[in-house]
Design a protein around this motif. Structure first.
Motif, mmCIF file in Angstrom:
data_model
loop_
_atom_site.group_PDB
_atom_site.id
_atom_site.type_symbol
_atom_site.label_atom_id
_atom_site.label_comp_id
_atom_site.label_asym_id
_atom_site.label_seq_id
_atom_site.Cartn_x
_atom_site.Cartn_y
_atom_site.Cartn_z
ATOM 1 N N ALA A 128 0.831 -1.216 0.000
ATOM 2 C CA ALA A 128 0.000 0.000 0.000
ATOM 3 C C ALA A 128 0.860 1.260 0.000
ATOM 4 O O ALA A 128 0.661 2.185 0.771
ATOM 5 N N ARG A 129 1.828 1.252 -0.908
ATOM 6 C CA ARG A 129 2.703 2.408 -1.073
ATOM 7 C C ARG A 129 2.574 2.916 -2.504
ATOM 8 O O ARG A 129 2.681 2.147 -3.451
ATOM 9 N N ALA A 130 2.370 4.202 -2.630
ATOM 10 C CA ALA A 130 2.198 4.827 -3.945
ATOM 11 C C ALA A 130 3.501 5.449 -4.407
ATOM 12 O O ALA A 130 4.257 5.992 -3.605
ATOM 13 N N ALA A 131 3.746 5.383 -5.705
ATOM 14 C CA ALA A 131 4.871 6.101 -6.291
ATOM 15 C C ALA A 131 4.536 7.592 -6.289
ATOM 16 O O ALA A 131 3.363 7.966 -6.269
ATOM 17 N N PRO A 132 5.539 8.467 -6.307
ATOM 18 C CA PRO A 132 5.259 9.902 -6.285
ATOM 19 C C PRO A 132 4.321 10.360 -7.400
ATOM 20 O O PRO A 132 3.552 11.299 -7.218
ATOM 21 N N ARG A 146 -7.312 4.049 -2.471
ATOM 22 C CA ARG A 146 -7.403 3.936 -3.924
ATOM 23 C C ARG A 146 -6.168 4.586 -4.520
ATOM 24 O O ARG A 146 -5.711 5.622 -4.056
ATOM 25 N N LEU A 147 -5.663 3.963 -5.570
ATOM 26 C CA LEU A 147 -4.460 4.452 -6.225
ATOM 27 C C LEU A 147 -4.648 4.360 -7.736
ATOM 28 O O LEU A 147 -5.135 3.355 -8.242
ATOM 29 N N GLN A 148 -4.275 5.417 -8.435
ATOM 30 C CA GLN A 148 -4.220 5.431 -9.902
ATOM 31 C C GLN A 148 -2.744 5.568 -10.258
ATOM 32 O O GLN A 148 -2.114 6.575 -9.932
ATOM 33 N N GLU A 149 -2.196 4.523 -10.896
ATOM 34 C CA GLU A 149 -0.765 4.547 -11.175
ATOM 35 C C GLU A 149 -0.446 3.676 -12.392
ATOM 36 O O GLU A 149 -0.936 2.553 -12.489
ATOM 37 N N ALA A 150 0.356 4.192 -13.302
ATOM 38 C CA ALA A 150 0.853 3.449 -14.464
ATOM 39 C C ALA A 150 -0.267 2.784 -15.263
ATOM 40 O O ALA A 150 -0.119 1.670 -15.753
#
Length: 191
Positions: A128-132, A146-150
């Motif tokens: 549960a770690r998000a990229a910058p 919730r995460l939106q990434e790549a």
């Protein structure tokens, strides 16, 4: 003598009852803060839907800074695929012992299995770690919801654990409408 024995027996019985009535800690928090975890192991279940096809099974994953070892099994626990990722090389071995290699794990999985899976980024997502660059939504405890990434959308569920350091027990990753990966983590071993 009998009175001393009875007192000793009563004391032992009270100590035993007290030990039995001790309530175990309900919410286990890793010994190391989630943000600083470098290595972990999980065991759980997965379901994958890609276009009209769907797959399910069990997963065992060992993650460390030097790489990943992922074991995918059918629902009965028989090996379906093994994916290993190290700097500069990824290897996939199928159930029938065919071996494939590439420089990039995500591309290797897409080429061999026919659909994209975020092998390289999933270790951070499981923690549960998000990229910058990721767009993150957090709950009141600061945990990722919730995460939106790549190109992926990831939803998190921590069960009934209210700790800010809780590790997710469920994760759902979607890429558009065509691909959905659900993970149910039954066992965490964080190091």
């Amino acid at each position: 003598m009998v009175a001393a024995f009875l007192r000793l027996g009563a004391g032992a019985l009270l100590a035993l009852l007290a030990a039995c009535s001790t309530v175990p800690e309900r919410y286990a928090v890793p010994a190391v803060a989630r943000e600083t975890l470098q290595s972990f192991q999980i065991e759980g279940r997965f379901s994958l839907r890609y276009e009209q096809a769907s797959y399910s099974g069990k997963i065992a994953w060992r993650h460390a800074p030097e790489g990943d070892d992922i074991f995918l099994m059918n629902p009965f626990g028989q090996g379906a695929a093994e994916i290993s990722r190290r700097p500069g090389v990824a290897r996939l071995v199928t159930a029938d012992q065919k071996e494939f290699q590439a420089a990039d794990a995500d591309q290797l999985v897409a080429d061999v299995l026919g659909y994209p899976l975020p092998v390289a980024g999933m270790g951070e997502w499981l923690l549960a770690r998000a990229a910058p660059a990721g767009a993150a939504e957090r709950d009141g405890a600061g945990r990722l919801l919730r995460l939106q990434e790549a190109g992926w959308s990831i939803d998190y569920d921590y069960g009934d654990n209210p700790s800010p350091q809780a590790l997710p027990v469920r994760l759902t990753a979607r890429r558009g409408e065509a691909l959905e990966l659900k993970l149910r983590i039954d066992d965490w071993s964080a190091q």
